[in-house]
Design a protein around this motif. Structure first.
Motif, PDB file in Angstrom:
ATOM      1  N   UNK A 186       0.802  -1.218   0.000  1.00 33.16           N
ATOM      2  CA  UNK A 186       0.000   0.000   0.000  1.00 33.16           C
ATOM      3  C   UNK A 186       0.847   1.286   0.000  1.00 33.16           C
ATOM      4  N   UNK A 187       1.905   1.306   0.828  1.00 31.85           N
ATOM      5  CA  UNK A 187       2.756   2.501   0.901  1.00 31.85           C
ATOM      6  C   UNK A 187       3.453   2.747  -0.441  1.00 31.85           C
ATOM      7  N   UNK A 189       2.511   1.741  -3.345  1.00 28.22           N
ATOM      8  CA  UNK A 189       1.524   2.114  -4.359  1.00 28.22           C
ATOM      9  C   UNK A 189       1.248   3.617  -4.318  1.00 28.22           C
ATOM     10  N   UNK A 190       1.036   4.132  -3.105  1.00 30.00           N
ATOM     11  CA  UNK A 190       0.768   5.566  -2.979  1.00 30.00           C
ATOM     12  C   UNK A 190       1.982   6.360  -3.473  1.00 30.00           C
ATOM     13  N   UNK A 219      -7.284  12.158  -5.899  1.00 29.86           N
ATOM     14  CA  UNK A 219      -6.032  11.504  -5.519  1.00 29.86           C
ATOM     15  C   UNK A 219      -5.863  10.285  -6.430  1.00 29.86           C
ATOM     16  N   UNK A 221      -4.240   7.594  -6.488  1.00 32.99           N
ATOM     17  CA  UNK A 221      -4.241   6.206  -5.997  1.00 32.99           C
ATOM     18  C   UNK A 221      -5.647   5.625  -5.886  1.00 32.99           C
ATOM     19  N   UNK A 222      -6.634   6.512  -5.723  1.00 33.83           N
ATOM     20  CA  UNK A 222      -8.006   6.045  -5.556  1.00 33.83           C
ATOM     21  C   UNK A 222      -8.470   5.231  -6.780  1.00 33.83           C
ATOM     22  N   UNK A 225      -5.388   2.252  -8.285  1.00 31.47           N
ATOM     23  CA  UNK A 225      -5.158   0.980  -7.582  1.00 31.47           C
ATOM     24  C   UNK A 225      -5.658  -0.205  -8.403  1.00 31.47           C
ATOM     25  N   UNK A 229      -3.040  -2.827 -10.058  1.00 31.67           N
ATOM     26  CA  UNK A 229      -3.011  -4.134  -9.389  1.00 31.67           C
ATOM     27  C   UNK A 229      -3.468  -5.246 -10.324  1.00 31.67           C
TER      28      UNK A 229
END
Lengths: 360, 204
Positions: A186-187, A189-190, A219, A221-222, A225, A229
Protein backbone atom coordinates in the motif's frame (compact mmCIF):
# COMPACT_ATOMS: atom_id res chain seq x y z
CA UNK A 1 -6.09 -24.78 -38.00
CA UNK A 2 -2.58 -25.23 -36.65
CA UNK A 3 -2.23 -27.44 -33.58
CA UNK A 4 -0.68 -25.96 -30.40
CA UNK A 5 2.37 -28.21 -30.85
CA UNK A 6 2.86 -27.05 -34.44
CA UNK A 7 2.54 -23.42 -33.41
CA UNK A 8 5.39 -23.91 -30.95
CA UNK A 9 7.44 -25.81 -33.50
CA UNK A 10 6.96 -23.12 -36.16
CA UNK A 11 7.70 -20.34 -33.68
CA UNK A 12 10.94 -22.02 -32.64
CA UNK A 13 11.84 -22.57 -36.26
CA UNK A 14 11.25 -18.91 -37.09
CA UNK A 15 12.87 -17.42 -33.99
CA UNK A 16 15.86 -19.34 -32.81
CA UNK A 17 16.19 -17.63 -29.43
CA UNK A 18 14.12 -15.65 -26.94
CA UNK A 19 15.72 -12.33 -27.83
CA UNK A 20 14.63 -12.71 -31.44
CA UNK A 21 11.17 -13.66 -30.26
CA UNK A 22 10.92 -10.59 -28.03
CA UNK A 23 12.13 -8.34 -30.83
CA UNK A 24 9.53 -9.81 -33.17
CA UNK A 25 6.78 -9.04 -30.65
CA UNK A 26 7.96 -5.47 -30.18
CA UNK A 27 8.07 -4.94 -33.93
CA UNK A 28 4.56 -6.30 -34.31
CA UNK A 29 5.78 -9.24 -36.33
CA UNK A 30 4.74 -11.91 -33.84
CA UNK A 31 1.20 -11.22 -32.61
CA UNK A 32 -2.22 -12.85 -32.67
CA UNK A 33 -2.39 -11.86 -36.34
CA UNK A 34 0.35 -14.38 -37.02
CA UNK A 35 -0.98 -17.86 -37.88
CA UNK A 36 1.41 -19.71 -35.57
CA UNK A 37 1.28 -17.24 -32.67
CA UNK A 38 1.27 -19.03 -29.34
CA UNK A 39 0.71 -16.75 -26.36
CA UNK A 40 1.38 -19.47 -23.76
CA UNK A 41 4.66 -20.32 -25.45
CA UNK A 42 5.62 -16.65 -25.66
CA UNK A 43 4.79 -15.91 -22.04
CA UNK A 44 6.43 -19.06 -20.73
CA UNK A 45 9.61 -18.61 -22.78
CA UNK A 46 10.01 -14.95 -21.91
CA UNK A 47 9.27 -15.44 -18.22
CA UNK A 48 11.55 -18.43 -17.96
CA UNK A 49 14.30 -16.58 -19.80
CA UNK A 50 13.93 -13.35 -17.83
CA UNK A 51 13.15 -14.55 -14.33
CA UNK A 52 14.41 -18.11 -14.32
CA UNK A 53 11.45 -19.50 -12.42
CA UNK A 54 10.99 -23.06 -13.48
CA UNK A 55 9.12 -25.02 -10.86
CA UNK A 56 8.08 -28.55 -11.68
CA UNK A 57 4.54 -29.82 -11.28
CA UNK A 58 5.40 -32.16 -8.41
CA UNK A 59 6.69 -29.21 -6.41
CA UNK A 60 3.26 -27.70 -5.93
CA UNK A 61 1.94 -28.54 -2.50
CA UNK A 62 -1.60 -29.76 -2.05
CA UNK A 63 -4.06 -27.46 -0.33
CA UNK A 64 -4.75 -28.87 3.14
CA UNK A 65 -8.30 -29.99 3.71
CA UNK A 66 -10.21 -28.60 6.67
CA UNK A 67 -8.63 -29.76 9.94
CA UNK A 68 -5.57 -31.12 8.13
CA UNK A 69 -2.04 -30.09 9.11
CA UNK A 70 -0.33 -27.86 6.63
CA UNK A 71 2.63 -29.25 4.69
CA UNK A 72 5.53 -26.98 5.56
CA UNK A 73 8.03 -28.18 2.99
CA UNK A 74 9.84 -25.19 1.53
CA UNK A 75 9.56 -25.06 -2.24
CA UNK A 76 11.67 -21.95 -2.62
CA UNK A 77 14.47 -22.38 -5.13
CA UNK A 78 16.17 -19.26 -3.95
CA UNK A 79 18.80 -19.74 -1.33
CA UNK A 80 18.64 -16.93 1.16
CA UNK A 81 20.90 -15.93 3.98
CA UNK A 82 19.31 -16.83 7.29
CA UNK A 83 18.37 -13.72 9.18
CA UNK A 84 16.92 -13.67 12.66
CA UNK A 85 13.67 -11.73 12.63
CA UNK A 86 11.43 -11.11 15.58
CA UNK A 87 7.80 -11.95 15.07
CA UNK A 88 4.71 -12.09 17.22
CA UNK A 89 3.18 -14.92 15.19
CA UNK A 90 4.27 -18.45 14.60
CA UNK A 91 5.84 -18.16 11.14
CA UNK A 92 4.85 -21.73 10.30
CA UNK A 93 1.21 -21.29 11.04
CA UNK A 94 -1.10 -20.75 8.09
CA UNK A 95 -3.94 -18.37 8.59
CA UNK A 96 -7.07 -20.32 7.68
CA UNK A 97 -8.82 -16.97 7.13
CA UNK A 98 -6.51 -16.41 4.18
CA UNK A 99 -7.50 -19.76 2.68
CA UNK A 100 -11.15 -18.83 3.18
CA UNK A 101 -10.58 -15.49 1.49
CA UNK A 102 -8.86 -17.19 -1.46
CA UNK A 103 -11.82 -19.57 -1.82
CA UNK A 104 -14.30 -16.72 -1.60
CA UNK A 105 -12.44 -14.73 -4.25
CA UNK A 106 -12.02 -17.72 -6.55
CA UNK A 107 -15.76 -18.39 -6.27
CA UNK A 108 -16.22 -14.85 -7.51
CA UNK A 109 -13.78 -15.16 -10.40
CA UNK A 110 -16.16 -14.30 -13.17
CA UNK A 111 -13.80 -13.54 -16.03
CA UNK A 112 -14.89 -16.64 -17.94
CA UNK A 113 -17.43 -19.47 -17.50
CA UNK A 114 -14.43 -21.81 -17.28
CA UNK A 115 -13.99 -20.72 -13.67
CA UNK A 116 -17.39 -22.13 -12.72
CA UNK A 117 -15.84 -25.59 -12.98
CA UNK A 118 -14.88 -27.04 -9.61
CA UNK A 119 -11.72 -28.64 -11.06
CA UNK A 120 -10.53 -25.26 -12.35
CA UNK A 121 -11.33 -23.53 -9.05
CA UNK A 122 -9.21 -26.13 -7.26
CA UNK A 123 -6.32 -25.49 -9.66
CA UNK A 124 -6.41 -21.74 -9.00
CA UNK A 125 -6.70 -22.34 -5.27
CA UNK A 126 -3.66 -24.60 -5.31
CA UNK A 127 -1.64 -22.01 -7.23
CA UNK A 128 -2.69 -19.26 -4.80
CA UNK A 129 -1.97 -21.47 -1.81
CA UNK A 130 1.54 -22.18 -3.06
CA UNK A 131 2.24 -18.57 -4.03
CA UNK A 132 1.11 -17.48 -0.59
CA UNK A 133 4.32 -19.06 0.72
CA UNK A 134 6.29 -16.40 -1.14
CA UNK A 135 3.93 -13.48 -0.82
CA UNK A 136 0.91 -13.29 1.47
CA UNK A 137 -2.27 -13.50 -0.57
CA UNK A 138 -3.91 -10.24 -1.61
CA UNK A 139 -7.16 -9.84 -3.45
CA UNK A 140 -6.36 -9.44 -7.12
CA UNK A 141 -3.72 -12.17 -7.30
CA UNK A 142 -6.46 -14.66 -8.08
CA UNK A 143 -7.68 -12.66 -11.05
CA UNK A 144 -4.25 -12.22 -12.64
CA UNK A 145 -3.67 -15.93 -12.14
CA UNK A 146 -7.06 -16.66 -13.71
CA UNK A 147 -6.21 -14.60 -16.79
CA UNK A 148 -3.00 -16.55 -17.34
CA UNK A 149 -4.73 -19.89 -16.75
CA UNK A 150 -7.43 -18.91 -19.24
CA UNK A 151 -4.90 -18.08 -21.97
CA UNK A 152 -3.21 -21.43 -21.50
CA UNK A 153 -6.53 -23.25 -21.52
CA UNK A 154 -7.81 -21.45 -24.61
CA UNK A 155 -4.69 -22.39 -26.53
CA UNK A 156 -4.86 -26.02 -25.56
CA UNK A 157 -7.90 -27.29 -23.61
CA UNK A 158 -6.34 -30.75 -23.62
CA UNK A 159 -3.23 -29.56 -21.82
CA UNK A 160 -2.56 -31.97 -18.99
CA UNK A 161 -3.97 -30.75 -15.71
CA UNK A 162 -0.68 -30.66 -13.88
CA UNK A 163 0.98 -28.92 -16.83
CA UNK A 164 -1.50 -26.05 -16.98
CA UNK A 165 -1.15 -25.55 -13.21
CA UNK A 166 2.61 -25.41 -13.11
CA UNK A 167 2.88 -23.31 -16.26
CA UNK A 168 0.37 -20.85 -14.83
CA UNK A 169 2.26 -20.83 -11.54
CA UNK A 170 5.59 -20.05 -13.21
CA UNK A 171 4.24 -17.28 -15.44
CA UNK A 172 2.16 -15.79 -12.63
CA UNK A 173 5.04 -15.81 -10.14
CA UNK A 174 7.31 -14.16 -12.72
CA UNK A 175 4.89 -11.34 -13.43
CA UNK A 176 4.29 -10.74 -9.77
CA UNK A 177 8.00 -10.10 -9.14
CA UNK A 178 7.46 -6.44 -9.99
CA UNK A 179 3.72 -6.10 -9.46
CA UNK A 180 3.72 -7.13 -5.80
CA UNK A 181 6.33 -4.71 -4.44
CA UNK A 182 5.19 -1.81 -6.61
CA UNK A 183 1.44 -2.07 -6.31
CA UNK A 184 0.32 -4.57 -3.69
CA UNK A 185 2.28 -2.83 -0.96
CA UNK A 186 0.00 0.00 0.00
CA UNK A 187 2.76 2.50 0.90
CA UNK A 188 4.68 1.81 -2.30
CA UNK A 189 1.52 2.11 -4.36
CA UNK A 190 0.77 5.57 -2.98
CA UNK A 191 4.40 6.55 -3.54
CA UNK A 192 4.27 5.29 -7.13
CA UNK A 193 1.07 7.21 -7.85
CA UNK A 194 2.44 10.45 -6.51
CA UNK A 195 6.08 10.40 -7.48
CA UNK A 196 5.90 8.51 -10.76
CA UNK A 197 2.42 8.66 -12.25
CA UNK A 198 1.54 12.22 -11.20
CA UNK A 199 4.98 13.44 -12.15
CA UNK A 200 4.79 12.07 -15.69
CA UNK A 201 1.19 13.20 -16.12
CA UNK A 202 2.26 16.74 -15.21
CA UNK A 203 5.23 16.60 -17.59
CA UNK A 204 3.34 15.08 -20.52
CA UNK A 205 -0.04 16.77 -20.29
CA UNK A 206 -0.05 19.72 -17.85
CA UNK A 207 -3.67 20.82 -18.57
CA UNK A 208 -4.93 17.29 -17.89
CA UNK A 209 -2.84 17.12 -14.72
CA UNK A 210 -4.24 20.46 -13.56
CA UNK A 211 -7.79 19.34 -14.25
CA UNK A 212 -7.51 16.02 -12.40
CA UNK A 213 -5.20 16.92 -9.54
CA UNK A 214 -5.74 20.62 -8.95
CA UNK A 215 -9.29 21.36 -10.09
CA UNK A 216 -11.04 18.11 -9.22
CA UNK A 217 -8.60 17.23 -6.43
CA UNK A 218 -8.65 13.55 -7.31
CA UNK A 219 -6.03 11.50 -5.52
CA UNK A 220 -4.61 9.26 -8.22
CA UNK A 221 -4.24 6.21 -6.00
CA UNK A 222 -8.01 6.04 -5.56
CA UNK A 223 -8.61 4.99 -9.14
CA UNK A 224 -5.15 3.78 -10.13
CA UNK A 225 -5.16 0.98 -7.58
CA UNK A 226 -7.35 -1.24 -9.75
CA UNK A 227 -5.64 -0.24 -13.00
CA UNK A 228 -2.23 -1.26 -11.74
CA UNK A 229 -3.01 -4.13 -9.39
CA UNK A 230 -4.88 -5.97 -12.11
CA UNK A 231 -2.51 -4.77 -14.83
CA UNK A 232 -5.34 -3.07 -16.81
CA UNK A 233 -7.57 -6.14 -17.07
CA UNK A 234 -10.73 -4.68 -15.51
CA UNK A 235 -10.32 -1.34 -17.25
CA UNK A 236 -9.70 -2.12 -20.90
CA UNK A 237 -11.08 -5.63 -21.34
CA UNK A 238 -9.30 -8.96 -21.34
CA UNK A 239 -8.52 -9.14 -25.06
CA UNK A 240 -6.80 -5.76 -25.06
CA UNK A 241 -5.06 -6.56 -21.79
CA UNK A 242 -3.36 -9.73 -22.93
CA UNK A 243 -2.15 -7.98 -26.08
CA UNK A 244 -0.56 -5.29 -23.91
CA UNK A 245 0.97 -7.94 -21.66
CA UNK A 246 2.66 -9.56 -24.69
CA UNK A 247 4.51 -6.33 -25.33
CA UNK A 248 5.23 -5.43 -21.74
CA UNK A 249 6.71 -8.83 -20.96
CA UNK A 250 8.99 -8.52 -23.98
CA UNK A 251 10.02 -4.94 -23.38
CA UNK A 252 11.66 -5.05 -19.97
CA UNK A 253 12.26 -7.35 -17.03
CA UNK A 254 10.20 -4.82 -15.05
CA UNK A 255 6.75 -5.75 -16.30
CA UNK A 256 5.33 -2.47 -15.00
CA UNK A 257 7.89 -0.16 -16.59
CA UNK A 258 5.46 1.20 -19.19
CA UNK A 259 2.44 1.34 -16.88
CA UNK A 260 2.49 5.11 -16.17
CA UNK A 261 2.82 6.01 -19.84
CA UNK A 262 0.17 3.59 -21.02
CA UNK A 263 -2.29 4.85 -18.42
CA UNK A 264 -1.53 8.46 -19.40
CA UNK A 265 -2.17 7.49 -23.02
CA UNK A 266 -5.52 5.98 -22.10
CA UNK A 267 -6.35 9.14 -20.17
CA UNK A 268 -5.34 11.37 -23.05
CA UNK A 269 -7.65 9.41 -25.35
CA UNK A 270 -10.47 10.23 -22.96
CA UNK A 271 -9.40 13.83 -22.37
CA UNK A 272 -12.37 15.55 -24.01
CA UNK A 273 -14.88 13.47 -22.07
CA UNK A 274 -12.99 14.14 -18.86
CA UNK A 275 -12.99 17.85 -19.65
CA UNK A 276 -16.76 17.80 -20.07
CA UNK A 277 -17.44 16.35 -16.60
CA UNK A 278 -19.17 18.70 -14.20
CA UNK A 279 -17.66 17.44 -10.98
CA UNK A 280 -15.05 15.09 -9.61
CA UNK A 281 -17.62 12.36 -9.07
CA UNK A 282 -18.28 12.24 -12.79
CA UNK A 283 -14.55 12.17 -13.53
CA UNK A 284 -13.92 9.40 -11.02
CA UNK A 285 -16.79 7.41 -12.47
CA UNK A 286 -15.23 7.65 -15.93
CA UNK A 287 -11.80 6.64 -14.66
CA UNK A 288 -13.23 3.62 -12.89
CA UNK A 289 -15.46 2.63 -15.79
CA UNK A 290 -13.16 3.33 -18.70
CA UNK A 291 -15.16 3.21 -21.94
CA UNK A 292 -12.84 0.90 -23.84
CA UNK A 293 -13.14 -0.50 -27.32
CA UNK A 294 -11.41 -3.46 -28.93
CA UNK A 295 -7.86 -2.49 -29.94
CA UNK A 296 -6.18 -4.01 -32.97
CA UNK A 297 -2.65 -5.37 -32.66
CA UNK A 298 -1.48 -2.36 -34.65
CA UNK A 299 -3.15 0.06 -32.24
CA UNK A 300 -1.62 -1.72 -29.27
CA UNK A 301 1.79 -1.57 -30.92
CA UNK A 302 1.38 2.16 -31.52
CA UNK A 303 0.45 2.72 -27.88
CA UNK A 304 3.48 0.74 -26.76
CA UNK A 305 5.72 2.73 -29.09
CA UNK A 306 4.40 6.01 -27.71
CA UNK A 307 4.94 4.76 -24.17
CA UNK A 308 8.52 3.79 -24.96
CA UNK A 309 9.03 7.21 -26.55
CA UNK A 310 7.81 8.90 -23.35
CA UNK A 311 9.95 6.64 -21.19
CA UNK A 312 13.13 7.21 -23.13
CA UNK A 313 12.80 10.94 -23.86
CA UNK A 314 14.37 13.64 -21.71
CA UNK A 315 11.89 15.16 -19.28
CA UNK A 316 12.05 18.61 -20.88
CA UNK A 317 10.83 17.14 -24.17
CA UNK A 318 7.81 15.36 -22.73
CA UNK A 319 5.36 18.26 -22.92
CA UNK A 320 5.98 18.85 -26.63
CA UNK A 321 5.70 15.11 -27.28
CA UNK A 322 2.43 15.13 -25.34
CA UNK A 323 1.14 17.98 -27.52
CA UNK A 324 2.01 16.03 -30.68
CA UNK A 325 0.08 13.06 -29.33
CA UNK A 326 -2.92 15.21 -28.33
CA UNK A 327 -3.06 16.56 -31.88
CA UNK A 328 -3.12 13.02 -33.25
CA UNK A 329 -5.78 11.86 -30.81
CA UNK A 330 -8.07 14.89 -30.98
CA UNK A 331 -7.85 16.67 -34.28
CA UNK A 332 -9.05 20.21 -34.88
CA UNK A 333 -7.86 21.64 -31.56
CA UNK A 334 -4.79 23.86 -31.25
CA UNK A 335 -3.37 21.85 -28.37
CA UNK A 336 -0.17 23.92 -28.26
CA UNK A 337 -2.33 26.90 -27.24
CA UNK A 338 -4.45 25.01 -24.70
CA UNK A 339 -3.41 25.84 -21.17
CA UNK A 340 -6.70 25.08 -19.47
CA UNK A 341 -9.18 22.33 -20.33
CA UNK A 342 -12.04 24.50 -19.05
CA UNK A 343 -11.90 26.46 -22.29
CA UNK A 344 -12.19 23.25 -24.28
CA UNK A 345 -15.16 22.27 -22.15
CA UNK A 346 -16.93 25.54 -22.95
CA UNK A 347 -16.14 25.22 -26.64
CA UNK A 348 -17.47 21.66 -26.72
CA UNK A 349 -20.66 22.69 -24.96
CA UNK A 350 -21.14 25.61 -27.32
CA UNK A 351 -20.52 23.40 -30.33
CA UNK A 352 -23.07 20.88 -29.11
CA UNK A 353 -25.63 23.61 -28.49
CA UNK A 354 -25.12 24.99 -32.00
CA UNK A 355 -25.40 21.50 -33.50
CA UNK A 356 -28.63 20.77 -31.67
CA UNK A 357 -30.04 24.19 -32.64
CA UNK A 358 -29.25 23.47 -36.29
CA UNK A 359 -31.03 20.12 -36.23
CA UNK A 360 -34.30 20.28 -38.16
CA UNK B 1 -15.42 19.26 -5.53
CA UNK B 2 -15.32 21.78 -8.27
CA UNK B 3 -18.11 24.29 -8.05
CA UNK B 4 -17.72 25.87 -11.43
CA UNK B 5 -21.09 25.35 -13.02
CA UNK B 6 -24.24 27.10 -12.03
CA UNK B 7 -26.84 24.86 -13.64
CA UNK B 8 -26.81 21.69 -11.62
CA UNK B 9 -29.46 19.03 -11.38
CA UNK B 10 -28.92 18.61 -7.64
CA UNK B 11 -28.76 20.70 -4.50
CA UNK B 12 -26.10 18.85 -2.51
CA UNK B 13 -23.51 16.13 -2.99
CA UNK B 14 -22.64 13.60 -0.31
CA UNK B 15 -19.93 11.01 -0.40
CA UNK B 16 -20.91 7.73 1.22
CA UNK B 17 -18.58 4.84 1.92
CA UNK B 18 -19.36 1.14 2.22
CA UNK B 19 -16.89 -0.79 4.38
CA UNK B 20 -16.78 -4.24 5.96
CA UNK B 21 -15.25 -7.69 5.51
CA UNK B 22 -14.94 -9.41 2.16
CA UNK B 23 -18.04 -11.14 0.92
CA UNK B 24 -20.58 -9.42 3.19
CA UNK B 25 -22.39 -8.02 0.17
CA UNK B 26 -21.25 -4.40 -0.04
CA UNK B 27 -21.13 -4.42 -3.84
CA UNK B 28 -24.53 -6.15 -3.98
CA UNK B 29 -26.08 -3.49 -1.74
CA UNK B 30 -24.65 -0.80 -4.00
CA UNK B 31 -25.84 -2.53 -7.17
CA UNK B 32 -29.31 -2.95 -5.72
CA UNK B 33 -29.47 0.68 -4.63
CA UNK B 34 -28.19 2.22 -7.85
CA UNK B 35 -29.39 -0.17 -10.55
CA UNK B 36 -32.02 -2.22 -8.71
CA UNK B 37 -30.28 -5.43 -9.74
CA UNK B 38 -29.00 -8.42 -7.84
CA UNK B 39 -26.38 -10.98 -8.69
CA UNK B 40 -25.70 -13.87 -6.27
CA UNK B 41 -22.04 -13.87 -7.26
CA UNK B 42 -20.23 -10.59 -7.57
CA UNK B 43 -16.68 -10.01 -8.75
CA UNK B 44 -14.21 -9.13 -5.96
CA UNK B 45 -13.80 -5.40 -5.47
CA UNK B 46 -10.20 -4.30 -6.00
CA UNK B 47 -9.48 -0.93 -4.41
CA UNK B 48 -12.77 0.82 -4.89
CA UNK B 49 -15.76 0.91 -7.15
CA UNK B 50 -17.98 3.88 -7.42
CA UNK B 51 -21.56 4.62 -8.36
CA UNK B 52 -23.71 7.71 -8.38
CA UNK B 53 -27.43 8.11 -7.70
CA UNK B 54 -29.51 11.17 -7.06
CA UNK B 55 -32.23 10.91 -4.42
CA UNK B 56 -34.78 13.36 -3.10
CA UNK B 57 -34.89 14.07 0.61
CA UNK B 58 -37.23 16.68 2.09
CA UNK B 59 -37.66 18.27 -1.31
CA UNK B 60 -33.90 18.57 -1.89
CA UNK B 61 -32.14 16.76 -4.71
CA UNK B 62 -29.12 15.01 -3.26
CA UNK B 63 -26.45 13.47 -5.42
CA UNK B 64 -24.93 10.48 -3.65
CA UNK B 65 -21.46 9.34 -4.59
CA UNK B 66 -21.26 5.87 -3.13
CA UNK B 67 -17.80 4.36 -2.77
CA UNK B 68 -17.63 0.62 -2.49
CA UNK B 69 -14.37 -0.56 -0.92
CA UNK B 70 -12.41 -3.81 -0.97
CA UNK B 71 -12.84 -5.91 2.14
CA UNK B 72 -9.16 -6.70 2.46
CA UNK B 73 -8.11 -3.08 2.75
CA UNK B 74 -8.14 -2.02 6.36
CA UNK B 75 -5.62 0.08 8.24
CA UNK B 76 -3.63 0.66 5.08
CA UNK B 77 -2.19 3.88 3.69
CA UNK B 78 -4.44 3.73 0.68
CA UNK B 79 -7.64 3.76 2.74
CA UNK B 80 -7.08 7.23 4.15
CA UNK B 81 -7.99 8.63 0.73
CA UNK B 82 -11.27 6.70 0.78
CA UNK B 83 -12.35 8.09 4.12
CA UNK B 84 -11.42 11.66 3.27
CA UNK B 85 -14.54 13.78 2.91
CA UNK B 86 -16.97 10.93 3.53
CA UNK B 87 -20.21 12.30 4.96
CA UNK B 88 -21.61 8.85 5.67
CA UNK B 89 -19.95 5.50 6.35
CA UNK B 90 -21.87 2.23 6.26
CA UNK B 91 -20.28 -0.70 8.09
CA UNK B 92 -21.69 -3.90 6.63
CA UNK B 93 -21.54 -7.37 8.16
CA UNK B 94 -23.10 -10.61 7.04
CA UNK B 95 -25.77 -11.94 9.44
CA UNK B 96 -24.89 -15.48 8.33
CA UNK B 97 -21.20 -15.11 9.21
CA UNK B 98 -20.30 -14.39 12.80
CA UNK B 99 -16.69 -13.52 12.00
CA UNK B 100 -17.80 -10.53 9.95
CA UNK B 101 -19.88 -9.33 12.90
CA UNK B 102 -16.93 -9.73 15.26
CA UNK B 103 -14.88 -7.54 12.94
CA UNK B 104 -17.34 -4.63 13.06
CA UNK B 105 -15.45 -3.09 15.96
CA UNK B 106 -12.22 -3.21 13.97
CA UNK B 107 -13.90 -1.38 11.13
CA UNK B 108 -15.28 1.15 13.58
CA UNK B 109 -11.74 1.64 14.84
CA UNK B 110 -10.60 2.29 11.26
CA UNK B 111 -13.27 4.99 10.99
CA UNK B 112 -12.03 6.62 14.16
CA UNK B 113 -8.53 6.67 12.73
CA UNK B 114 -9.29 7.92 9.25
CA UNK B 115 -12.65 9.66 9.02
CA UNK B 116 -13.67 13.11 10.13
CA UNK B 117 -15.56 13.32 13.40
CA UNK B 118 -18.80 14.46 11.83
CA UNK B 119 -19.02 11.51 9.42
CA UNK B 120 -22.28 9.67 10.12
CA UNK B 121 -21.75 5.96 10.71
CA UNK B 122 -24.48 3.39 10.03
CA UNK B 123 -24.35 -0.32 10.96
CA UNK B 124 -25.91 -2.80 8.54
CA UNK B 125 -26.46 -6.54 8.84
CA UNK B 126 -26.87 -7.84 5.30
CA UNK B 127 -28.17 -11.16 3.93
CA UNK B 128 -31.11 -11.40 6.33
CA UNK B 129 -33.13 -13.33 3.77
CA UNK B 130 -32.24 -16.83 4.92
CA UNK B 131 -33.40 -17.60 8.48
CA UNK B 132 -31.79 -21.06 8.45
CA UNK B 133 -28.32 -19.65 7.91
CA UNK B 134 -28.58 -16.79 10.38
CA UNK B 135 -25.67 -16.69 12.83
CA UNK B 136 -26.09 -13.18 14.26
CA UNK B 137 -29.46 -12.19 15.70
CA UNK B 138 -31.19 -8.89 15.04
CA UNK B 139 -30.87 -8.13 18.77
CA UNK B 140 -27.09 -8.65 18.68
CA UNK B 141 -26.80 -6.21 15.79
CA UNK B 142 -29.04 -3.72 17.48
CA UNK B 143 -27.11 -3.97 20.75
CA UNK B 144 -23.80 -3.40 19.01
CA UNK B 145 -25.20 -0.39 17.15
CA UNK B 146 -26.44 1.01 20.48
CA UNK B 147 -23.00 0.46 22.01
CA UNK B 148 -21.35 2.30 19.11
CA UNK B 149 -24.04 4.98 19.13
CA UNK B 150 -24.99 4.52 15.49
CA UNK B 151 -28.24 3.71 13.68
CA UNK B 152 -28.85 0.12 12.58
CA UNK B 153 -30.76 -1.80 9.92
CA UNK B 154 -30.81 -5.32 8.62
CA UNK B 155 -30.94 -5.55 4.83
CA UNK B 156 -31.11 -8.03 2.01
CA UNK B 157 -29.67 -6.96 -1.31
CA UNK B 158 -31.20 -10.17 -2.68
CA UNK B 159 -34.82 -9.42 -1.74
CA UNK B 160 -34.32 -5.65 -1.75
CA UNK B 161 -35.33 -5.39 1.89
CA UNK B 162 -34.37 -2.09 3.52
CA UNK B 163 -31.73 -1.17 0.94
CA UNK B 164 -33.52 1.98 -0.22
CA UNK B 165 -34.46 2.75 3.39
CA UNK B 166 -30.82 2.49 4.45
CA UNK B 167 -29.59 5.08 1.99
CA UNK B 168 -32.54 7.42 2.43
CA UNK B 169 -32.30 7.27 6.22
CA UNK B 170 -28.56 7.91 6.16
CA UNK B 171 -28.91 10.73 3.64
CA UNK B 172 -31.62 12.34 5.72
CA UNK B 173 -29.47 12.25 8.86
CA UNK B 174 -26.55 13.81 6.97
CA UNK B 175 -28.79 16.38 5.31
CA UNK B 176 -30.41 17.37 8.58
CA UNK B 177 -27.00 17.71 10.22
CA UNK B 178 -25.77 19.82 7.31
CA UNK B 179 -28.88 21.97 7.54
CA UNK B 180 -28.40 22.61 11.24
CA UNK B 181 -24.76 23.34 10.66
CA UNK B 182 -25.62 25.77 7.89
CA UNK B 183 -28.10 27.50 10.14
CA UNK B 184 -25.54 27.73 12.88
CA UNK B 185 -22.90 29.06 10.56
CA UNK B 186 -24.22 30.63 7.42
CA UNK B 187 -20.76 31.02 6.01
CA UNK B 188 -20.50 27.29 5.45
CA UNK B 189 -23.46 26.54 3.22
CA UNK B 190 -24.11 23.17 1.63
CA UNK B 191 -26.12 24.39 -1.31
CA UNK B 192 -24.53 23.62 -4.62
CA UNK B 193 -24.35 25.97 -7.50
CA UNK B 194 -26.12 28.91 -5.97
CA UNK B 195 -23.09 30.93 -5.08
CA UNK B 196 -20.21 30.03 -7.32
CA UNK B 197 -17.67 28.02 -5.43
CA UNK B 198 -19.57 27.67 -2.18
CA UNK B 199 -20.41 23.97 -2.47
CA UNK B 200 -20.50 20.96 -0.25
CA UNK B 201 -17.17 19.30 -0.56
CA UNK B 202 -17.69 15.72 0.42
CA UNK B 203 -15.71 13.97 -2.22
CA UNK B 204 -12.03 13.07 -2.39
Amino acid sequence: MISPEDKVRLTKQRFSNVDLLKAAVLQGEYSSDCAFFSRPFLWESVCNNTYGLNFKDDELLKVPKEGEEEDITDISHVKEELVRNSTENDPLSFDSNILDMMKLDIDRLLIDPLFHEERVKQDILQIMYNYNRFQPYKQGYHELCGIIYLQLYKENPDLHKSQIKIQTFNIFSSMMITLVPNFYDSDNLVGWCVSIFNKYLRLIDPPLYDLLIKTHKIESQVWLIRWVRLAFSREIGLDNTVKLWDFMLCYDHDFSKLFPFLIILFLMKLKLRIAECDDNGEVLYLLLHYPHTELSNEEVKTMIQWSIKFLTSPEDKLESLGTVLSKKLHKGIRWDKVKDLDRIKLELKLKRRVQSALKP
Amino acid sequence: MSGRTSTRAYDSVYKLLLIGDSGVGKSCILLRFVEDKFSPSFITTIGIDFKIRTVEVDGAKIKLQVWDTAGQERFRTITTAYYRGAAGIIIVYDVTDERTFENVKNWYEAINQHATEDAQVFLVGNKNDNADLRAVSYEQGEALARELGVPFLETSAKTNENVEELFIKLTKIIHDKAGSKANADKDHGVKVGGHGDKTSSNCC
